[in-house]
Design a protein around this motif. Sequence first.
Motif, short mmCIF file in Angstrom:
data_model
loop_
_atom_site.label_atom_id
_atom_site.label_comp_id
_atom_site.label_asym_id
_atom_site.label_seq_id
_atom_site.Cartn_x
_atom_site.Cartn_y
_atom_site.Cartn_z
N TYR A 64 0.85 -1.19 0.00
CA TYR A 64 0.00 0.00 0.00
C TYR A 64 0.89 1.25 0.00
N PRO A 65 1.52 1.56 -1.14
CA PRO A 65 2.53 2.63 -1.18
C PRO A 65 1.99 4.02 -0.89
N HIS A 66 0.77 4.31 -1.30
CA HIS A 66 0.22 5.65 -1.07
C HIS A 66 -0.10 5.85 0.41
N LEU A 67 -0.57 4.79 1.05
CA LEU A 67 -0.80 4.86 2.49
C LEU A 67 0.51 5.05 3.23
N LEU A 68 1.56 4.33 2.82
CA LEU A 68 2.86 4.47 3.48
C LEU A 68 3.45 5.85 3.25
N ARG A 69 3.25 6.43 2.07
CA ARG A 69 3.72 7.80 1.81
C ARG A 69 3.09 8.76 2.80
N TRP A 70 1.79 8.65 2.96
CA TRP A 70 1.03 9.50 3.89
C TRP A 70 1.48 9.25 5.33
N GLN A 71 1.63 7.98 5.69
CA GLN A 71 2.02 7.63 7.05
C GLN A 71 3.39 8.22 7.41
N LYS A 72 4.34 8.11 6.50
CA LYS A 72 5.69 8.62 6.76
C LYS A 72 5.71 10.15 6.80
N ALA A 73 4.91 10.78 5.96
CA ALA A 73 4.87 12.24 5.97
C ALA A 73 4.35 12.77 7.30
N ILE A 74 3.33 12.13 7.83
CA ILE A 74 2.78 12.57 9.12
C ILE A 74 3.75 12.23 10.25
N ALA A 75 4.38 11.07 10.19
CA ALA A 75 5.34 10.68 11.23
C ALA A 75 6.49 11.67 11.33
N ALA A 76 6.81 12.35 10.23
CA ALA A 76 7.93 13.30 10.21
C ALA A 76 7.59 14.64 10.86
#
Length: 290
Positions: free
Chosen positions: A241-253
């Motif tokens: 789920y690459p788009h979910l992971l992109r979003w997840q990492k952006a918020i984690a930062a």
Amino acid sequence: MSDTPDENQPAGYVPPKVWATKQTYGHSFATINSATSGARFEQELPVGRHPLQLYSQGTPNGQKVTLLLEELLAAGHTDAEYDAWLIDVFKGDQFGSGFVDVNPNSKIPALVDRSTDPAINVFESGSILVYLAEKFGAFLPTDLRARTATFNWLMWQMGAAPFVGGGLGHFFAYAPFKIEYAIDRYAMETKRQLHVLDTHLATHEYLAGDDYTIADMAVWPWYPTSLFNYGAQEFLAVEDYPHLLRWQKAIAARPAVARGRVVNRINGKPGECLRERHSAADLDALGLAR
């Protein structure tokens, strides 16, 4: 379910005509469960110096609120300063009389706003998010379309997360024995939910569109973050789920997210847990940037 003994788990189990509480259910979580509500012992809640008093634990539901509070402070809302008191659900703190007075459902998180007279009690994580967003006029759009999208995804999370936590998380990580039927049922639904998010985030930066909102703060601790906590990320092939992971990492930062996710946590590596929070300095001491 068939009543043939070798097809039931445990072997020979047949549901009784009327369910009754057992002495044990095979796991430590069962010791805090009960078929009745209400206080089990007398215990007043502590009160700190800030108007906002949070009583919680750093679970995914608890993190939703501390993420928002830290985001509010980072955005310059100084009146969002708060005391965060640990309610250890594993020890049954949520059944103390003071906590039950704030939340009769005995679930974390619960918030008391003492800036009003009388104070306002707020419980259920979604309700707390909306209350704080409206109080400070932040992270909840005023535009009708964006506001509706925010509520859509907030309510989606409130209804969907029990499948992940109470369903997959319980049967995959905590149940006293592995039940293939139960794990398959909740794995399938969890993957469907991950696909819902991944598909949506393929064309949206954040859940409600271009702006970061309380909907993102509500979903992030659960999807896919909680799956790593359960050790289920490989089992569910989260990398699909690459788009979910992109979003997840952006918020984690986001610095405020890094700060909020450690508040009231009791398990984790050094620097990832802060049992209580009473000022920004408590988080500064962990080396977390503002």
